[in-house]
Design a protein around this motif. Structure first.
Motif, mmCIF file in Angstrom:
data_model
loop_
_atom_site.group_PDB
_atom_site.id
_atom_site.type_symbol
_atom_site.label_atom_id
_atom_site.label_comp_id
_atom_site.label_asym_id
_atom_site.label_seq_id
_atom_site.Cartn_x
_atom_site.Cartn_y
_atom_site.Cartn_z
ATOM 1 N N SER A 170 0.840 -1.191 0.000
ATOM 2 C CA SER A 170 0.000 0.000 0.000
ATOM 3 C C SER A 170 0.878 1.245 0.000
ATOM 4 N N PHE A 171 0.499 2.216 -0.819
ATOM 5 C CA PHE A 171 1.227 3.477 -0.844
ATOM 6 C C PHE A 171 0.831 4.297 0.370
ATOM 7 N N PRO A 172 1.768 4.994 1.002
ATOM 8 C CA PRO A 172 1.367 5.833 2.135
ATOM 9 C C PRO A 172 0.349 6.873 1.675
ATOM 10 N N SER A 173 -0.860 6.984 2.222
ATOM 11 C CA SER A 173 -1.200 6.406 3.495
ATOM 12 C C SER A 173 -2.585 5.785 3.385
ATOM 13 N N ARG A 174 -2.684 4.596 2.846
ATOM 14 C CA ARG A 174 -3.958 3.924 2.718
ATOM 15 C C ARG A 174 -4.390 3.269 4.022
ATOM 16 N N THR A 175 -3.510 3.208 4.981
ATOM 17 C CA THR A 175 -3.798 2.539 6.249
ATOM 18 C C THR A 175 -4.091 3.565 7.328
ATOM 19 N N MET A 176 -4.073 3.109 8.583
ATOM 20 C CA MET A 176 -4.359 3.997 9.704
ATOM 21 C C MET A 176 -3.293 5.090 9.840
ATOM 22 N N ASN A 177 -2.043 4.808 9.433
ATOM 23 C CA ASN A 177 -0.981 5.794 9.553
ATOM 24 C C ASN A 177 -1.101 6.791 8.413
ATOM 25 N N LYS A 178 -1.994 7.740 8.561
ATOM 26 C CA LYS A 178 -2.303 8.638 7.461
ATOM 27 C C LYS A 178 -1.258 9.730 7.326
ATOM 28 N N MET A 179 -1.125 10.198 6.091
ATOM 29 C CA MET A 179 -0.285 11.345 5.798
ATOM 30 C C MET A 179 -1.151 12.582 5.959
ATOM 31 N N THR A 180 -0.818 13.447 6.907
ATOM 32 C CA THR A 180 -1.639 14.609 7.229
ATOM 33 C C THR A 180 -0.837 15.874 7.012
ATOM 34 N N VAL A 181 -1.440 16.822 6.317
ATOM 35 C CA VAL A 181 -0.812 18.109 6.029
ATOM 36 C C VAL A 181 -1.554 19.182 6.804
ATOM 37 N N CYS A 182 -0.836 19.883 7.680
ATOM 38 C CA CYS A 182 -1.420 20.967 8.463
ATOM 39 C C CYS A 182 -0.775 22.278 8.034
ATOM 40 N N SER A 183 -1.559 23.131 7.416
ATOM 41 C CA SER A 183 -1.052 24.416 6.944
ATOM 42 C C SER A 183 -0.865 25.387 8.103
ATOM 43 N N ASP A 184 0.156 26.252 8.008
ATOM 44 C CA ASP A 184 0.350 27.282 9.031
ATOM 45 C C ASP A 184 -0.778 28.300 9.005
ATOM 46 N N LYS A 185 -1.388 28.481 7.840
ATOM 47 C CA LYS A 185 -2.496 29.410 7.713
ATOM 48 C C LYS A 185 -3.799 28.639 7.873
ATOM 49 N N LYS A 186 -4.549 28.950 8.910
ATOM 50 C CA LYS A 186 -5.769 28.207 9.217
ATOM 51 C C LYS A 186 -7.039 28.976 8.846
ATOM 52 N N ILE A 187 -7.005 30.294 8.997
ATOM 53 C CA ILE A 187 -8.208 31.118 8.837
ATOM 54 C C ILE A 187 -8.114 31.949 7.562
ATOM 55 N N ASP A 188 -9.217 31.986 6.813
ATOM 56 C CA ASP A 188 -9.330 32.833 5.634
ATOM 57 C C ASP A 188 -9.715 34.242 6.097
ATOM 58 N N ASP A 189 -8.857 35.213 5.830
ATOM 59 C CA ASP A 189 -9.089 36.573 6.315
ATOM 60 C C ASP A 189 -10.378 37.164 5.766
ATOM 61 N N ASP A 190 -10.690 36.908 4.518
ATOM 62 C CA ASP A 190 -11.922 37.447 3.928
ATOM 63 C C ASP A 190 -13.158 36.857 4.607
ATOM 64 N N LYS A 191 -13.130 35.550 4.856
ATOM 65 C CA LYS A 191 -14.254 34.913 5.553
ATOM 66 C C LYS A 191 -14.401 35.464 6.966
ATOM 67 N N LEU A 192 -13.267 35.720 7.611
ATOM 68 C CA LEU A 192 -13.299 36.259 8.966
ATOM 69 C C LEU A 192 -13.941 37.645 8.991
ATOM 70 N N GLU A 193 -13.556 38.494 8.044
ATOM 71 C CA GLU A 193 -14.135 39.833 7.998
ATOM 72 C C GLU A 193 -15.629 39.775 7.700
ATOM 73 N N ASP A 194 -16.035 38.884 6.795
ATOM 74 C CA ASP A 194 -17.466 38.741 6.501
ATOM 75 C C ASP A 194 -18.239 38.280 7.731
ATOM 76 N N TYR A 195 -17.627 37.402 8.520
ATOM 77 C CA TYR A 195 -18.269 36.918 9.743
ATOM 78 C C TYR A 195 -18.447 38.048 10.747
ATOM 79 N N LEU A 196 -17.433 38.888 10.905
ATOM 80 C CA LEU A 196 -17.530 39.997 11.852
ATOM 81 C C LEU A 196 -18.588 41.023 11.416
ATOM 82 N N LYS A 197 -18.659 41.278 10.111
ATOM 83 C CA LYS A 197 -19.642 42.231 9.602
ATOM 84 C C LYS A 197 -21.065 41.688 9.708
ATOM 85 N N ALA A 198 -21.217 40.369 9.580
ATOM 86 C CA ALA A 198 -22.546 39.754 9.618
ATOM 87 C C ALA A 198 -23.098 39.632 11.031
ATOM 88 N N ASN A 199 -22.284 39.952 12.047
ATOM 89 C CA ASN A 199 -22.731 39.841 13.440
ATOM 90 C C ASN A 199 -22.461 41.146 14.196
#
Length: 381
Positions: free
Chosen positions: A80-109
């Motif tokens: 099996s090529f990594p990661s078809r099993t339980m040992n998954k290959m996981t990519v975590c980006s340093d950027k988590k929040i979309d700034d445009d979505k965040l601003e829209d959320y603040l304006k909508a509330n």
């Protein structure tokens, strides 16, 4: 007296007819008291041996009926090529929040965030919340939570997530699937794994506990051996996990951290499933609770402590593949992040768990014990 005579007669007749050797000599006419005592001792010793041998046999069946062997027939394997099993290959980006979505959320509330200061506090809080992990909880800022409730954390992180669209290819016609999952490092993306869906926000939101697809890799029949006997668990044996519909070693370790956080700080981080299989809902940590967890980050990450006992007995997966890093090469890439991974050498050794002592062996041993003669020949005086 008639009843006692009838009972005595029944015992004598039973001992005469019984096939187990030795009992007949306890009631045989002509035998003196010494002969009867010797035969009684012989029978007692024989039964003691039977019990001891039976106990050892049953203990062996319960604790070590399997053995791990090496298989070197590498040309017959389907790697099996990594990661078809339980040992998954996981990519975590340093950027988590979309700034445009965040601003829209603040304006909508506007009722939640009426002033510029409240909006700035919410920005800082949401961005810190998205980057939370056990390593950073002890430094989580206080006093900027505002009107955001703990029950909203997970939905907010999912709704405001920055869309990560990497180009993924395997060099073959096989498609590598990217699945967004909730991890102990926030919301990340898992590559090419069949178990990631169980940790997705959609699966949790719909309060689902069903298996998405049946496990077809099982080779040990669950009715023949219990998990404690084979010292491993199948994918669908998740009875002991409160917040997961599928079992894996890492998910079991996550539950240990879940329980430890709940016990010590009376709450759990937002990246855990707050509703368990029994319908019980657990409180999500506010910033004060996160700091409480952060104070014991070394213990909760390693699940080891020199001060107290931490119970976390997690079994390995029965069907598991381990990949080890053989070489790492990095270079500057002017078009952004670029990650390549692959198999340099195909595996040459495989470990297999084989059944060497099953229930049929236990029953066979029982028949041998029952048919064994206690003493072969009668004593002669």
């Amino acid at each position: 007296m008639d009843i006692l005579k009838q009972v005595r007669r029944t015992i004598v007749e039973s001992f005469h007819e019984i096939s187990v050797h030795g009992f007949i000599f306890l009631v045989k006419r002509g035998n003196n008291i010494l002969e009867r005592l010797i035969w009684l001792v012989c029978i007692i010793v024989g039964f003691y041996g039977i019990i001891e041998l039976g106990s050892d046999t049953w203990h062996r069946y319960q604790t070590s009926p399997t053995v791990i062997t090496m298989d070197r027939s590498k040309f017959a394997w389907n790697t099996s090529f990594p990661s078809r099993t339980m040992n998954k290959m996981t990519v975590c980006s340093d950027k988590k929040i979309d700034d445009d979505k965040l601003e829209d959320y603040l304006k909508a509330n506007p009722l939640k965030f009426p002033t510029d200061d409240s909006k700035e506090n919410a920005r800082n809080f949401i961005k810190n919340l998205s980057l939370i992990s056990y390593e950073t909880m002890s430094d989580f800022p206080l006093g900027i939570e505002g009107n955001i409730k703990p029950d909203e954390y997970l939905k907010l992180m999912s709704d405001l997530k920055w869309e990560f669209h990497p180009e993924i290819s395997s060099g073959t016609s096989n498609k590598l699937i990217l699945q967004r999952i909730i991890t102990e490092r926030g919301i990340c993306d898992a590559v090419n794994t069949k178990t990631a869906y169980y940790n997705s926000y959609d699966y949790w939101k719909d309060n689902r506990w069903d298996l998405v697809e049946p496990n077809i890799t099982v080779v040990v029949h669950p009715l023949e051996l219990k998990p404690s006997q084979r010292n491993c668990r199948l994918d669908n044996e998740s009875e002991e996990l409160l917040t997961s519909a599928i079992y894996s070693f890492n998910l079991c370790r996550s539950q240990c951290r879940f329980k430890m956080a709940l016990k010590e700080c009376k709450c759990i981080p937002w990246f855990y499933r707050s509703l368990d299989k029994n319908g019980r809902r657990y409180p999500i940590c506010r910033p004060e609770g996160m700091r409480c967890i952060g104070k014991m980050k070394d213990e909760i990450i390693t699940l080891k402590s020199s001060k107290k006992k931490i119970e976390c007995d997690c079994m390995a997966n029965c069907d598991n593949s381990n990949f080890f890093t053989q070489s790492i090469r990095s270079r500057v890439w002017f078009l952004g992040a670029n990650l390549q991974w692959g198999i340099i050498d195909y595996p040459k050794l495989q470990l297999k768990r084989e059944l060497i002592f099953g229930l049929s062996d236990v029953l066979g041993m029982k028949n041998i014990i029952i048919n064994a003669n206690i003493c072969k020949y009668p004593l002669m005086f």
